[in-house]
Design a protein around this motif. Sequence first.
Motif, PDB file in Angstrom:
ATOM      1  N   ARG A  97       0.842  -1.201   0.000  1.00  0.00           N
ATOM      2  CA  ARG A  97       0.000   0.000   0.000  1.00  0.00           C
ATOM      3  C   ARG A  97       0.879   1.255   0.000  1.00  0.00           C
ATOM      4  NH1 ARG A  97      -3.606   2.190   4.532  1.00  0.00           N
ATOM      5  NH2 ARG A  97      -5.101   3.532   3.465  1.00  0.00           N
ATOM      6  N   ALA A  98       1.994   1.207   0.717  1.00  0.00           N
ATOM      7  CA  ALA A  98       2.927   2.338   0.708  1.00  0.00           C
ATOM      8  C   ALA A  98       3.543   2.525  -0.678  1.00  0.00           C
ATOM      9  CB  ALA A  98       4.021   2.119   1.754  1.00  0.00           C
ATOM     10  N   GLN A  99       3.822   1.433  -1.370  1.00  0.00           N
ATOM     11  CA  GLN A  99       4.350   1.526  -2.731  1.00  0.00           C
ATOM     12  C   GLN A  99       3.332   2.189  -3.661  1.00  0.00           C
ATOM     13  OE1 GLN A  99       5.495  -2.420  -3.951  1.00  0.00           O
ATOM     14  NE2 GLN A  99       6.941  -2.659  -2.265  1.00  0.00           N
ATOM     15  N   LEU A 100       2.066   1.861  -3.450  1.00  0.00           N
ATOM     16  CA  LEU A 100       1.015   2.468  -4.269  1.00  0.00           C
ATOM     17  C   LEU A 100       0.942   3.965  -3.988  1.00  0.00           C
ATOM     18  CD1 LEU A 100      -1.264   2.113  -6.289  1.00  0.00           C
ATOM     19  CD2 LEU A 100      -2.769   1.470  -4.398  1.00  0.00           C
ATOM     20  N   GLN A 101       1.015   4.346  -2.722  1.00  0.00           N
ATOM     21  CA  GLN A 101       0.994   5.778  -2.409  1.00  0.00           C
ATOM     22  C   GLN A 101       2.205   6.477  -3.020  1.00  0.00           C
ATOM     23  OE1 GLN A 101      -0.461   7.115   1.340  1.00  0.00           O
ATOM     24  NE2 GLN A 101       1.040   8.760   1.503  1.00  0.00           N
ATOM     25  N   GLN A 102       3.358   5.824  -3.013  1.00  0.00           N
ATOM     26  CA  GLN A 102       4.545   6.429  -3.607  1.00  0.00           C
ATOM     27  C   GLN A 102       4.359   6.663  -5.103  1.00  0.00           C
ATOM     28  OE1 GLN A 102       7.254   7.524  -1.807  1.00  0.00           O
ATOM     29  NE2 GLN A 102       7.730   8.517  -3.774  1.00  0.00           N
ATOM     30  N   ALA A 103       3.611   5.796  -5.752  1.00  0.00           N
ATOM     31  CA  ALA A 103       3.322   6.007  -7.178  1.00  0.00           C
ATOM     32  C   ALA A 103       2.537   7.300  -7.378  1.00  0.00           C
ATOM     33  CB  ALA A 103       2.550   4.815  -7.738  1.00  0.00           C
ATOM     34  N   TYR A 104       1.574   7.559  -6.496  1.00  0.00           N
ATOM     35  CA  TYR A 104       0.832   8.826  -6.571  1.00  0.00           C
ATOM     36  C   TYR A 104       1.767  10.006  -6.323  1.00  0.00           C
ATOM     37  CZ  TYR A 104      -3.739   6.525  -6.687  1.00  0.00           C
ATOM     38  OH  TYR A 104      -4.837   5.786  -7.059  1.00  0.00           O
ATOM     39  N   VAL A 105       2.648   9.867  -5.348  1.00  0.00           N
ATOM     40  CA  VAL A 105       3.600  10.939  -5.037  1.00  0.00           C
ATOM     41  C   VAL A 105       4.503  11.215  -6.235  1.00  0.00           C
ATOM     42  CG1 VAL A 105       5.572  11.573  -3.585  1.00  0.00           C
ATOM     43  CG2 VAL A 105       3.562  10.495  -2.546  1.00  0.00           C
ATOM     44  N   ASP A 106       5.018  10.166  -6.843  1.00  0.00           N
ATOM     45  CA  ASP A 106       5.918  10.340  -7.991  1.00  0.00           C
ATOM     46  C   ASP A 106       5.217  11.025  -9.160  1.00  0.00           C
ATOM     47  OD1 ASP A 106       7.862   9.064  -6.504  1.00  0.00           O
ATOM     48  OD2 ASP A 106       7.633   7.125  -7.514  1.00  0.00           O
ATOM     49  N   LEU A 107       3.971  10.638  -9.410  1.00  0.00           N
ATOM     50  CA  LEU A 107       3.235  11.261 -10.509  1.00  0.00           C
ATOM     51  C   LEU A 107       2.913  12.719 -10.191  1.00  0.00           C
ATOM     52  CD1 LEU A 107       0.844   8.328 -11.472  1.00  0.00           C
ATOM     53  CD2 LEU A 107       2.707   9.261 -12.860  1.00  0.00           C
ATOM     54  N   ALA A 108       2.549  12.998  -8.939  1.00  0.00           N
ATOM     55  CA  ALA A 108       2.282  14.383  -8.539  1.00  0.00           C
ATOM     56  C   ALA A 108       3.533  15.231  -8.691  1.00  0.00           C
ATOM     57  CB  ALA A 108       1.779  14.426  -7.098  1.00  0.00           C
ATOM     58  N   ALA A 109       4.685  14.666  -8.341  1.00  0.00           N
ATOM     59  CA  ALA A 109       5.944  15.395  -8.471  1.00  0.00           C
ATOM     60  C   ALA A 109       6.257  15.690  -9.936  1.00  0.00           C
ATOM     61  CB  ALA A 109       7.073  14.594  -7.840  1.00  0.00           C
ATOM     62  N   ALA A 110       5.931  14.758 -10.810  1.00  0.00           N
ATOM     63  CA  ALA A 110       6.190  14.957 -12.237  1.00  0.00           C
ATOM     64  C   ALA A 110       5.268  16.013 -12.831  1.00  0.00           C
ATOM     65  CB  ALA A 110       6.027  13.635 -12.982  1.00  0.00           C
ATOM     66  N   VAL A 111       4.028  16.075 -12.313  1.00  0.00           N
ATOM     67  CA  VAL A 111       3.070  17.054 -12.825  1.00  0.00           C
ATOM     68  C   VAL A 111       3.376  18.454 -12.281  1.00  0.00           C
ATOM     69  CG1 VAL A 111       0.643  17.723 -12.911  1.00  0.00           C
ATOM     70  CG2 VAL A 111       1.276  15.310 -13.102  1.00  0.00           C
ATOM     71  N   ARG A 112       3.691  18.518 -10.973  1.00  0.00           N
ATOM     72  CA  ARG A 112       3.957  19.813 -10.335  1.00  0.00           C
ATOM     73  C   ARG A 112       5.306  19.754  -9.624  1.00  0.00           C
ATOM     74  NH1 ARG A 112      -0.981  22.223  -6.962  1.00  0.00           N
ATOM     75  NH2 ARG A 112       0.627  23.801  -6.680  1.00  0.00           N
ATOM     76  N   PRO A 113       6.388  19.930 -10.345  1.00  0.00           N
ATOM     77  CA  PRO A 113       7.726  19.799  -9.758  1.00  0.00           C
ATOM     78  C   PRO A 113       7.980  20.743  -8.592  1.00  0.00           C
ATOM     79  CG  PRO A 113       7.843  19.858 -12.157  1.00  0.00           C
ATOM     80  CD  PRO A 113       6.433  20.200 -11.791  1.00  0.00           C
ATOM     81  N   GLN A 114       7.292  21.875  -8.556  1.00  0.00           N
ATOM     82  CA  GLN A 114       7.507  22.847  -7.486  1.00  0.00           C
ATOM     83  C   GLN A 114       6.532  22.667  -6.321  1.00  0.00           C
ATOM     84  OE1 GLN A 114      10.228  24.605  -7.954  1.00  0.00           O
ATOM     85  NE2 GLN A 114      10.329  23.654  -9.993  1.00  0.00           N
ATOM     86  N   GLY A 115       5.661  21.676  -6.418  1.00  0.00           N
ATOM     87  CA  GLY A 115       4.676  21.484  -5.359  1.00  0.00           C
ATOM     88  C   GLY A 115       5.169  20.534  -4.277  1.00  0.00           C
TER      89      GLY A 115
END
Length: 208
Positions: free
Chosen positions: A135-153
């Motif tokens: 489940r933590a790996q799945l959350q990290q996937a969301y984090v990685d995608l969010a970082a790619a979409v908004r690098p400054q966020g």
Amino acid sequence: MSESTRLGRPRTNPSSSTASAREEILDAAAALFAERGYAGTSTRSIAERVGIRQASLYYHFAGKDEILLELLETSVRPSLDFVERLRDTPDPAAALYALAAIDVGTLLATHHNIGSLYLAHEVQEPRFESFRQHRAQLQQAYVDLAAAVRPQGDAAFLGACCMQLVEMVIPMRRDAEPDADIARSIASACLRVVGAEAAAEAGAALLA
């Protein structure tokens, strides 16, 4: 002989269902966990619900812990498999939409809304660590995608928000079966969180 091919004793109440004995055990256990809680459910009661002897249940599962772990894994494994397919997607916002939609579908497909047990104290114990890691790996996937979409966020915050939006379907399902568009609605909400609403169409195309 593997667990999936072991043969138990004859059923006390043979079923006409075409589902495998293993699937019937999982379904019965999920229903009982939802009705009585994990602590209030015994392997005997699961076997009785299926219509088999308790000894036959142990041909398929070592015990109650293994049954719950398998059920919990069904709520994250398909989504994690989909993450692997998104690795080379050039549009992270579209990938975020697609992952959220698939993840909602995964949670909707679980036996008797097993996600409602995520916060059960038993699930926090060491014997369920592998599920918590997945489940933590799945959350990290969301984090990685969010970082790619908004690098400054704040990617950790944005990713956690997206996963929380997805898991809103668990209490929604508990109260009433969500409508057919819920996956698309939640995926679109995730895009709004990261400020990429325009990627919904591209995300839907990824799903297709």
